[in-house]
Design a protein around this motif. Structure first.
Motif, mmCIF file in Angstrom:
data_model
loop_
_atom_site.group_PDB
_atom_site.id
_atom_site.type_symbol
_atom_site.label_atom_id
_atom_site.label_comp_id
_atom_site.label_asym_id
_atom_site.label_seq_id
_atom_site.Cartn_x
_atom_site.Cartn_y
_atom_site.Cartn_z
ATOM 1 N N LEU A 113 -12.868 10.795 -3.319
ATOM 2 C CA LEU A 113 -11.828 10.708 -2.317
ATOM 3 C C LEU A 113 -10.751 11.725 -2.636
ATOM 4 N N GLU A 136 -5.905 8.757 -0.185
ATOM 5 C CA GLU A 136 -6.780 7.580 -0.275
ATOM 6 C C GLU A 136 -7.171 7.247 -1.707
ATOM 7 N N ASP A 160 0.795 -1.231 0.000
ATOM 8 C CA ASP A 160 0.000 0.000 0.000
ATOM 9 C C ASP A 160 0.822 1.271 0.000
ATOM 10 N N TRP A 197 -15.170 9.398 0.637
ATOM 11 C CA TRP A 197 -14.456 9.795 1.859
ATOM 12 C C TRP A 197 -15.474 10.003 2.955
ATOM 13 N N VAL A 223 -14.801 5.236 2.841
ATOM 14 C CA VAL A 223 -13.376 5.076 3.150
ATOM 15 C C VAL A 223 -13.003 6.096 4.216
ATOM 16 N N ILE A 228 -8.647 -1.101 2.697
ATOM 17 C CA ILE A 228 -9.893 -0.835 1.972
ATOM 18 C C ILE A 228 -10.246 -2.015 1.086
ATOM 19 N N SER A 252 -6.119 2.173 6.093
ATOM 20 C CA SER A 252 -5.064 1.367 5.490
ATOM 21 C C SER A 252 -5.629 0.107 4.846
#
Lengths: 288, 385, 236
Positions: free
Chosen positions: B230, B234, A211, B175, B204, B211, B209
């Motif tokens: 978003l 993100e 990530d 978001w 989200v 999703i 971290s």
């Protein structure tokens, strides 16, 4: 059905990650009884050092991993020797190391930003995407599960077949008895801080590959590790693993029919339910 | 006869005197024009604080190099709301007012802006917003002016673009806060009214971290396109995960930053987004000169956040100039605000001029971009009418 | 060998600022069984912990085999042959009997020697052999105590300190524990300190007695006078 399989797979992958964090945090907590919040910022340091070596400088990933592990171990041991051990020696209440740990967390997090700069960091790696029926996963996901399994095997062998491994189990069960039979508990504490930090660095590298790294990734890491340990039962490494997987599965399968608006609450709900129903966790050790 | 002459002389004298009284009082000048800026100087979103503060400093230095505003220098005092913590914004605002006695504040991020709005109203402080995009900001204060397109309008532009492209069912990733939800609130009804379905809505958290669950649900809903309501970082994570999990549908969002590009990696190719469009061009020399100066000083091209905050300093300077022309105790937030309301037209660094509407938002052009080789390429303008 | 195997001079120890024992001079001769008596709160356990290293003394000195060991952590003392059986079942409750015994011999690296030693201990306490795989925490009080003593013997200690070994045990078990102490001395050539409140069963095995009261020694010497009831009342 497709969704359930994907969510199950996600749950296993993320569960492996949380279980690894639980093992690292739990090893330290069970053995030394110290709530080492700085575990999270050391995790972040491990990620950024690995990024610096493999991302910024372009070295092979195993070198980045080695560097991250070494730095994390160093910071972990330093936090014990420099901060917690002097407090222990003075016989302060357990609350004091916890507060000290929070202070250490803030210092280390800011240090990461100062040394490596703020802003997201990624490592370029060849990742492949695979299918399992209708579900997708990447090679990093595979690595997360594989490294967790490897760590489990190594940890099992270490704890059951080596002298220091047995010393850790003894200290986990009863720290004073450990002293009575002649274990140098300070040395074992240093060992678990090193081991726990090394585990966090492994998890950190994998997350960075998956990530990307950010300066606040540590908070989630230590929080999940902490919850995994509480849910699984303090003092039990098996419990930390079970707790981690429970978290991973609840975060994915638990939201199968529930809106993802609840995602952040889910971890807390699991924690509260656990504390209410089984305050000693899933696998609690018989305590005197 | 003499009496008449004396009377008219006295009358003339009185008139002259009265006229003089209504003519300019001397302006009451401060030593410098101190103004505040509450930005994301630390925390996960500190990229924004970095570019905004740079732009502010560039504008302040430029104006002061030319002698300041009517000979009086500007001074920026930068404060930190720690990536959008409302409480921190309030503390910063209180410090700016009580210690530095500012009359204007450049603000950013919806939560702290909403929190300081009542303080601005009470103390009569001018608020200039170039960053926060939540629709709630509009009702928050009569003292606030925005030179940033609201997120809800960006979302609207995105769905209009989807319509232009003839896309079908939408899945949206939102978001979980004011800004994100305001986008969904404007995009979703529009899309449904246009006769399409919204097949998935996934939330989200800021700083999320994990999703994976959201992405899995989006994929299973089999959308024709995905709306990414978003912001950075993100949306970068969402782009990466959606592509990794096999979502091939077009992804249309409302922002593109360096962090988004970094995190999304190679998967970012083809990502489309609606955005305020700052682009330097020879057609508008100010835009070209600003971009060149910013690049020379900071080594990077400025994007629209930098342009907005640079522009806001100039708006403030111009508002001060207009208020000062009236003389008296003009260095007062309320006087600055009425100066803007009286004449809402200001030069825009984007080109030409912009006009603050009655809702306090300056209408600017929104454009659609598509990422090619990591860079956002202009596709076309979208009309929001 | 001349001189006591274990000795303290002017030893004071306590918790926080409070002294629980003050100025204690204790002498343990080779092959001797020293019985330390006293009420609850007299300072018996504090004294033992301070000698063994679980508690740092406030002042005074401790000597083992002629050299100073004052304030040393237990690990060094155990390695040099001192064993301590703490009050209230000194075992690891979540581990098996076998694991407990092996941990008892932690300081010893010699696995063959340890195997032999375990066999010896099984000989002394057959129940431990029968239940070798059982989790120690599930044992009864008496069985736990036998395990605790067995653990202490694993590294062949020269000095064995037992803190109230009979506490909470049924009378027949107490007798068994006292017998085993005599056996230990014979088998391992150990010198023993037994801390007790139960005079009836412990007095017979004592070579010398030391009585503590509110942190100080009020009697030290031959056990015989304490058989006299009157004397006992006087002391306690």
């Amino acid at each position: 059905m497709d969704l359930v399989i994907q969510l199950l797979l996600n749950g296993i992958v993320n569960g492996s990650h949380y279980a690894l964090l639980g093992l690292g945090f739990g090893l330290i907590f069970a053995t030394t009884r110290i709530v080492h919040f700085a575990f999270g910022s050391i995790f972040t340091f491990g990620a950024y050092v690995a990024w610096f070596v493999s991302g910024y400088m372009g070295a092979p990933i195993f070198l980045g991993l080695a560097a991250g592990v070494v730095v994390a171990m160093g910071l972990g041991v330093a936090s014990y020797v420099g901060l917690y051990q002097p407090l222990e020696r003075r016989g302060v209440s357990p609350l004091i190391p916890l507060i000290a740990s929070l202070g250490l967390t803030i210092v280390l997090e800011n240090l990461v930003g100062i040394i490596f700069g703020t802003g997201a960091r990624t490592i370029d790696a060849e990742t492949s995407i695979h299918f399992l029926g209708p579900a997708f996963f990447t090679s990093i996901h595979v690595w997360q599960v594989v490294s967790f399994l490897l760590v489990c095997v190594l940890l099992y062998l270490f704890v059951n077949y080596t002298r220091y491994g047995k010393a850790i189990m003894a200290m986990t069960d009863d720290p004073e008895m450990a002293r009575v039979i002649g274990i140098d508990t300070a040395r074992v504490s240093i060992l678990v801080f090193a081991l726990g930090s090394a585990l966090s660095a492994i998890a950190a590298l994998l997350v960075t590959l998956k990530d990307g790294a950010s300066t606040h990734m540590g908070f989630t890491a230590v929080f999940m590790g902490f919850v995994a340990v509480i849910v699984g039962g303090v003092g039990s490494l098996r419990g930390a693993i079970a707790g981690g997987f429970l978290l991973g599965l609840v975060e994915s399968l638990g939201l199968w029919k529930i809106s993802t608006e609840w995602q952040s609450s889910i971890a807390f709900i699991v924690l509260f339910l656990m504390i209410l129903l089984r305050p000693h966790g899933l696998f609690s050790l018989a305590r005197r | 006869m003499v009496r008449k002459i004396i009377a008219s002389v006295m009358a003339a004298g009185l008139l002259a005197f009265a006229g003089g009284a209504s003519a300019q009082e001397k302006p009451n000048d401060p030593a410098s024009y101190k103004f505040g800026a509450i930005l994301a100087m630390s925390g996960k979103a500190d990229w924004y604080g970095k570019v905004m503060s740079r732009a502010i400093q560039l504008a302040v230095d430029e104006i002061n190099a030319k002698g300041g505003v009517d000979g009086i220098p500007l001074e920026a005092i930068i404060e930190d709301h720690k990536s959008g913590v409302a409480k921190e914004g309030v503390s910063a605002m209180n410090r700016l007012i009580s210690i530095h006695k500012v009359q204007a504040v450049l603000t950013s991020f919806s939560p702290p802006t909403l929190a300081i709005a009542p303080i601005a109203d009470e103390k009569g402080i001018l608020l200039l917003n170039g960053g926060g995009t939540s629709a709630a900001l509009l009702k928050a204060s009569q003292n606030m002016f925005h030179n940033r397109t609201l997120a809800s309008d960006l979302g609207l532009a995105a769905v209009k673009w989807a319509e232009t492209r003839g896309l079908g069912d939408m899945a949206q990733m939102v978001w979980k806060n004011d800004a994100g939800e305001s986008v969904a609130a404007s995009a979703q009804p529009y899309w449904e009214k246009a006769g399409h379905k919204v097949v998935a809505t996934e939330f989200v958290e800021l700083g999320a971290s994990n999703i994976d669950t959201q992405v899995a649900k989006v994929r299973v809903s089999n959308p024709s396109w995905v709306g990414l309501w978003l912001f950075s970082p993100e949306s970068g994570l969402a782009i990466k995960k959606l592509r990794e999990f096999g979502v091939k549908a077009p992804l249309i969002g409302i922002e593109y930053t360096g962090d988004i590009k970094e995190i999304a990696g190679s998967q970012v190719e083809g990502f489309e987004y609606a955005s305020d469009y700052f682009t330097p061009s020879d057609e508008y020399p100010w835009s070209r000169d600003f971009a060149a100066a910013y690049k020379a000083r900071y080594g990077e091209d400025p994007e629209f956040y930098a342009a907005n905050y640079y522009e806001n300093v100039y708006v403030l300077a111009e508002a001060i100039r207009r208020a000062r022309a009236k003389g008296g105790d003009y260095w007062d937030g309320r006087k600055l605000i009425s100066a803007i309301r009286e004449n809402p037209v200001f030069d825009s660094v984007y080109g030409g001029s912009m006009t603050y509407q009655s809702n306090g938002v300056a209408k600017k052009r929104v454009a659609i971009f598509k990422v090619e080789e990591g860079k956002g390429k202009f596709v076309q303008y979208v009309s929001l009418d | 060998m001349t001189g006591p195997i274990l000795e303290t001079r002017g030893l004071s120890a306590g918790y926080g600022k409070k002294k629980a024992v003050q100025g204690i001079d204790l002498r343990l001769a080779h092959g001797e069984t020293l019985l330390v008596l006293g009420h609850n709160g007299a300072g018996k356990t504090t004294l033992m912990r301070a000698i063994f290293g679980l508690l740092k003394p406030m002042s005074g000195e401790v000597f083992y085999d002629g050299h100073a060991i004052t304030g040393r952590i237990p690990a060094r003392n155990v390695a040099e042959g001192i064993a301590f059986v703490p009050q209230g079942h000194g075992i690891f409750p979540s581990l098996t009997v076998r694991d407990n015994l092996e941990l008892g011999g932690f300081v010893d690296a010699d696995t063959a020697k340890k195997k032999k030693r375990i066999e010896e201990i099984y000989g002394m306490f057959p129940i431990l052999r029968d239940r070798a795989g059982q989790i120690a925490g599930t044992f009864s009080g008496g069985q736990k105590q036998m395990l605790a003593i067995g653990m202490a013997l694993m590294h062949g200690p020269r000095v064995l300190i037992l803190d109230e070994p009979s506490i909470g045990l049924a009378p027949n078990l107490v007798g068994r524990v006292m017998e085993s102490i005599a056996e230990i001395k014979a088998r391992f050539d150990a010198s023993v300190i037994v801390v007790e409140q139960n005079i009836k069963y412990s007095l017979p095995i004592a070579d010398r007695v030391m009585v503590l009261k509110t942190g100080g020694v009020i009697y030290e010497g031959d056990p015989a006078p304490l058989n006299d009831h009157a004397r006992l009342v006087e002391l306690f």
